[in-house]
Scaffold this active site. Structure first.
Site, PDB file in Angstrom:
ATOM      1  N   CYS A  14      -3.572  68.379  20.856  1.00  0.00           N
ATOM      2  CA  CYS A  14      -2.277  68.893  20.340  1.00  0.00           C
ATOM      3  C   CYS A  14      -1.893  70.243  20.922  1.00  0.00           C
ATOM      4  O   CYS A  14      -0.737  70.648  20.860  1.00  0.00           O
ATOM      5  CB  CYS A  14      -2.298  69.134  18.838  1.00  0.00           C
ATOM      6  N   HIS A  19      -1.283  61.202  13.482  1.00  0.00           N
ATOM      7  CA  HIS A  19      -0.745  60.729  14.764  1.00  0.00           C
ATOM      8  C   HIS A  19      -1.713  59.744  15.407  1.00  0.00           C
ATOM      9  O   HIS A  19      -2.906  59.767  15.108  1.00  0.00           O
ATOM     10  CB  HIS A  19      -0.584  61.912  15.742  1.00  0.00           C
ATOM     11  N   GLU A  71       2.078  69.735  21.959  1.00  0.00           N
ATOM     12  CA  GLU A  71       2.096  68.342  22.407  1.00  0.00           C
ATOM     13  C   GLU A  71       3.160  67.507  21.687  1.00  0.00           C
ATOM     14  O   GLU A  71       3.698  66.556  22.252  1.00  0.00           O
ATOM     15  CB  GLU A  71       0.714  67.723  22.145  1.00  0.00           C
ATOM     16  N   ASP A  72       3.446  67.866  20.431  1.00  0.00           N
ATOM     17  CA  ASP A  72       4.362  67.024  19.653  1.00  0.00           C
ATOM     18  C   ASP A  72       5.809  67.114  20.114  1.00  0.00           C
ATOM     19  O   ASP A  72       6.628  66.260  19.768  1.00  0.00           O
ATOM     20  CB  ASP A  72       4.268  67.382  18.164  1.00  0.00           C
ATOM     21  N   LEU A 113       2.194  72.209   8.257  1.00  0.00           N
ATOM     22  CA  LEU A 113       2.189  70.995   7.445  1.00  0.00           C
ATOM     23  C   LEU A 113       0.795  70.370   7.393  1.00  0.00           C
ATOM     24  O   LEU A 113       0.072  70.367   8.385  1.00  0.00           O
ATOM     25  CB  LEU A 113       3.145  69.960   8.048  1.00  0.00           C
ATOM     26  N   ARG A 123       5.203  59.641  11.563  1.00  0.00           N
ATOM     27  CA  ARG A 123       6.144  60.551  12.220  1.00  0.00           C
ATOM     28  C   ARG A 123       7.012  59.872  13.285  1.00  0.00           C
ATOM     29  O   ARG A 123       7.997  60.458  13.725  1.00  0.00           O
ATOM     30  CB  ARG A 123       5.375  61.710  12.864  1.00  0.00           C
ATOM     31  N   ASP A 146       4.137  75.274  12.861  1.00  0.00           N
ATOM     32  CA  ASP A 146       3.361  74.275  13.605  1.00  0.00           C
ATOM     33  C   ASP A 146       3.576  74.330  15.118  1.00  0.00           C
ATOM     34  O   ASP A 146       3.091  73.454  15.844  1.00  0.00           O
ATOM     35  CB  ASP A 146       3.739  72.869  13.121  1.00  0.00           C
ATOM     36  N   ARG A 155      10.120  70.610  11.872  1.00  0.00           N
ATOM     37  CA  ARG A 155       9.549  70.899  13.192  1.00  0.00           C
ATOM     38  C   ARG A 155      10.574  70.744  14.320  1.00  0.00           C
ATOM     39  O   ARG A 155      10.240  70.966  15.477  1.00  0.00           O
ATOM     40  CB  ARG A 155       8.346  69.994  13.449  1.00  0.00           C
TER      41      ARG A 155
END
EC number: 3.5.3.18
Length: 258
Positions: free
Chosen positions: A248, A163, A67-68, A19, A133, A62, A87
């Site tokens: 990330c 972010h 980290e996300d 993305l 997000r 992704d 995701r």
């Protein structure tokens, strides 16, 4: 003894489909990205971190941005609920990995959304970016999960980047750093140091004054070296094309009971 484990996840062969929201899409060289990822992991190991590979998620473009999927605080791993629906399949493998490491696992539940990249820890203060997000319900659930552990959760607006940690991170002494044009409200941070390059806003604290940062921020590296830090530069050009940064690509677990 503090733990020095870093979760990492191998890039998906579909990485180039990742993305992109705040920048123009550019062609990603996946082979080069894998080489850069391996060099990033090697830099962590060279500086004393044990890398723990999460099982790859080849169908999730992704997923390298591990980290996300999780927020770690003390020995608690809070599994996120990514704001981008595409995701959400990334979290299962991360949940397995942190459970195997002995973390106490919690979750963000619907209607909450939260990406780990929106969470910046500075000592016991946990800044959470409320923006594209991460929604208000996600912020409330983060607060409910972490405040009993002694965290002070501070929500900050994020509108100019993907972010919170695309805009700001922090030096070892707690000074928050950011590229000012991309930071919504620098005055929210008790100490804020503007940096000259966008990618200079992103550092991973390796310990001992060492800062892992992108090779694309040489002026900022010079600034930090002049302040007595030791920049460790890695080339992550292919991930930067997908709004990725050094933070990330790993989750540092410093407070596991080992």
């Amino acid at each position: 003894m503090p733990s020095q484990k870093a979760l990492i996840r191998r890039p998906s062969p579909r990485l180039a489909e990742g993305l992109v929201t705040h920048i123009e899409r550019e062609k990603v060289d996946v082979d080069l990205a894998v080489e850069q990822w391996e060099a990033y992991a090697e830099a962590l190991r060279t500086h004393g971190w044990e890398t723990v590979e999460v099982d790859p998620a080849d169908d999730c473009p992704d997923s390298v941005f591990v980290e996300d999927a999780v927020v770690a605080f003390r020995n608690v791993a809070l599994i996120s609920r990514p704001g981008a629906e595409s995701r959400r399949a990334e979290t299962a493998g991360v949940e397995e990995a942190v459970a195997r490491l002995g973390c106490s696992v919690n979750w963000i539940w619907e209607p909450g959304t939260l990406d780990g990249g929106d969470v910046l820890k500075v000592g016991d203060t946990v800044y959470v970016g409320r923006g594209g997000r991460t929604n208000a319900a996600g912020v409330q659930q983060l607060r409910a999960a972490l405040e009993p552990l002694g965290a002070r959760v501070v929500a900050v607006p994020v509108s100019k980047v993907l972010h919170l940690k695309s805009a700001v991170t922090a030096l070892p002494d707690g000074t928050v750093i950011g590229h000012e044009p991309l930071v919504d409200t620098p005055s929210l941070f008790p100490r804020f140091l503007p940096v000259p390059e966008e990618s200079g806003a992103h550092v991973v604290l390796l310990g001992g004054g060492k800062l892992l940062m992108a090779a694309s921020a040489p002026k900022t590296a010079e600034l930090f070296a002049g302040l007595g830090h030791e920049p460790v530069l890695v080339d992550i050009s292919e991930f930067e094309k997908l709004e990725g940064c050094v933070t990330c690509l790993s989750v540092r677990l410093r407070e596991l009971y080992v």
